[in-house]
Design a protein around this motif. Structure first.
Motif, short mmCIF file in Angstrom:
data_model
loop_
_atom_site.label_atom_id
_atom_site.label_comp_id
_atom_site.label_asym_id
_atom_site.label_seq_id
_atom_site.Cartn_x
_atom_site.Cartn_y
_atom_site.Cartn_z
N ALA A 49 0.86 -1.16 0.06
CA ALA A 49 0.05 -0.07 -0.07
C ALA A 49 0.85 1.36 0.11
O ALA A 49 0.33 2.36 -0.13
CB ALA A 49 -0.94 0.21 1.13
N CYS A 50 2.09 1.20 0.22
CA CYS A 50 3.07 2.36 0.11
C CYS A 50 3.15 3.02 -1.19
O CYS A 50 3.38 2.44 -2.15
CB CYS A 50 4.54 1.68 0.55
SG CYS A 50 5.67 3.05 0.51
N THR A 51 2.89 4.30 -1.16
CA THR A 51 2.98 5.19 -2.40
C THR A 51 4.45 5.69 -2.50
O THR A 51 4.66 6.38 -3.35
CB THR A 51 1.85 6.21 -2.27
OG1 THR A 51 1.94 6.91 -0.98
CG2 THR A 51 0.56 5.49 -2.07
N GLY A 52 5.33 5.48 -1.42
CA GLY A 52 6.39 6.15 -1.41
C GLY A 52 7.68 4.89 -1.46
O GLY A 52 7.46 4.03 -2.52
N ARG A 53 8.79 4.88 -0.79
CA ARG A 53 9.50 3.88 -0.92
C ARG A 53 9.75 3.36 0.45
O ARG A 53 9.33 3.72 1.78
CB ARG A 53 11.07 4.64 -0.98
CG ARG A 53 11.01 5.16 -2.52
CD ARG A 53 12.34 6.08 -2.63
NE ARG A 53 11.90 7.24 -1.79
CZ ARG A 53 12.98 7.95 -1.70
NH1 ARG A 53 13.80 8.19 -2.36
NH2 ARG A 53 12.50 9.09 -0.56
N GLY A 125 4.54 10.43 10.73
CA GLY A 125 3.42 9.72 10.14
C GLY A 125 3.75 8.59 9.55
O GLY A 125 3.01 8.01 8.65
N VAL A 126 5.10 8.04 9.44
CA VAL A 126 5.53 7.05 8.64
C VAL A 126 5.25 5.72 9.58
O VAL A 126 5.29 5.57 10.69
CB VAL A 126 7.19 7.30 8.64
CG1 VAL A 126 7.74 5.91 7.99
CG2 VAL A 126 7.66 8.26 7.89
N ARG A 127 4.67 4.77 8.29
CA ARG A 127 4.30 3.37 9.13
C ARG A 127 5.71 2.49 9.41
O ARG A 127 6.62 2.79 8.49
CB ARG A 127 3.40 2.64 8.07
CG ARG A 127 2.08 3.38 7.71
CD ARG A 127 1.41 3.90 8.81
NE ARG A 127 0.86 2.73 9.79
CZ ARG A 127 -0.32 1.90 9.55
NH1 ARG A 127 -0.97 2.56 8.32
NH2 ARG A 127 -0.45 1.09 10.06
#
Length: 331
Positions: A49-53, A125-127
């Protein structure tokens, strides 16, 4: 000549310790396998689900594991990078965005450099996916998903040097990467695109058009070309064969060094014959958009060393032989 062993060296003990190390680490991996379940699936879901890296972090030996993990993820379809926790406290934390997922690795879960930035990561807010051997550690408490990498003992005789624990970390990182590549539908072609310089990349990305001879480098004669003129064409172009084409440049046959040898062995007088008399009709051909490895397979299957390249109308557009494929490192 090998050097004499150091004084006091005991070969039997060295072998026994090596075997013991492998046994301890193998048992650690089997125990790790049995503990995997819902948390691993949650970690995979977070990364998908991550939209970043994916940002991997770890100190010491866990840092070395983290670099390997980031490289494995990146090469199997999951954009990832490694950020050193100590450098993160001095500016590199700016590399991390709220869209990213962080995988933090620490056997103790208490590495000072890592725990110092955990609150900052949560504030962003990083998972956070924690990989630790202690479920009650600071890292475990801050993690959205905690993956248990605990081991019963290190392989080190002093039970101090990270050995079995780092093996468990590496293996779990590989397990994550494999689960992710399967979930993404990652294929051989995708792997090749991220490894263009490797053997697989060359096999899956190199096409016939990339390695074939073209234009004047391709030997060709007409059916009515005499034997001597045909041999001059073959010698000048160095392919070991020549295409025989019609007036529209469509391939009607091929004459090779092997054909010449067989004709001579039969004692046939070739001087008054033409290319049309000597050629092999309906030769094997490939298209320019075929993979070069497919041309190599065709040549091996047919036991030939040269193949002609044609377009959809069977017009000659190129040629290649095994030497061309070897230079391109396809074979």
């Amino acid at each position: 000549m090998s050097s004499p062993p150091a004084p006091g060296f005991n070969a039997d003990r060295a072998i026994e310790l090596a075997r013991q190390t492998l046994q301890i680490e193998a048992q650690a991996l089997l125990a790790l396998k049995d503990r995997q379940g819902e948390p691993l699936a949650q970690a995979v879901g977070l990364i998908l689900a991550c939209t970043g890296r994916v940002v991997v972090m770890g100190m010491g030996k866990s840092g070395h594991v983290g670099r390997k993990m980031a490289a494995t993820l990146a090469s199997t379809g999951t954009p990832a990078m490694f950020v050193h926790p100590a450098e993160a406290s001095h500016g590199d934390l700016g590399m991390v965005t709220p869209a990213d997922v962080v995988i933090a690795i620490s056997n103790s879960g208490e590495s000072d450099e890592l725990t110092a930035i955990l609150p900052l990561l949560k504030r962003l807010g990083v998972r956070l996916i924690g990989m630790t051997g202690r479920a009650t550690s600071t890292l475990a408490r801050h993690s959205d998903v905690m993956l248990d990498t605990s081991v019963a003992q290190e392989a080190c005789p002093l039970n101090l040097a990270p050995t079995a624990s780092t093996t468990a970390q590496i293996a779990l990182g590989d397990a994550l990467a494999v689960a992710l590549l399967d979930a993404r539908g990652f294929r051989e072609e995708d792997f090749a695109r991220s490894h263009p310089g490797g053997a697989l990349g060359r096999k899956l990305l190199t096409h016939v058009r990339d390695v074939m001879r073209q234009g004047e480098a391709v030997p060709r004669v007409r059916s009515d070309t005499g034997f001597s003129a045909m041999m001059r064409e073959m010698s000048a172009k160095g392919l070991g064969a020549t295409a025989v084409v019609d007036a529209e440049d469509r391939v009607v046959g091929i004459f090779t060094d092997g054909d010449l040898r067989r004709q001579i062995e039969q004692g046939r007088d070739l001087r008054g014959l033409s290319a049309g008399d000597l050629m092999t009709r309906h030769p094997r051909t490939v298209r320019a958009d075929a993979l070069a490895v497919e041309a190599a397979d065709l040549m091996e299957e047919a036991r030939i060393t040269s193949v002609l390249v044609v377009d959809e109308a069977q017009r000659l557009v190129g040629a290649l032989n095994t030497n061309d494929l070897m230079r391109a490192k396809v074979i």
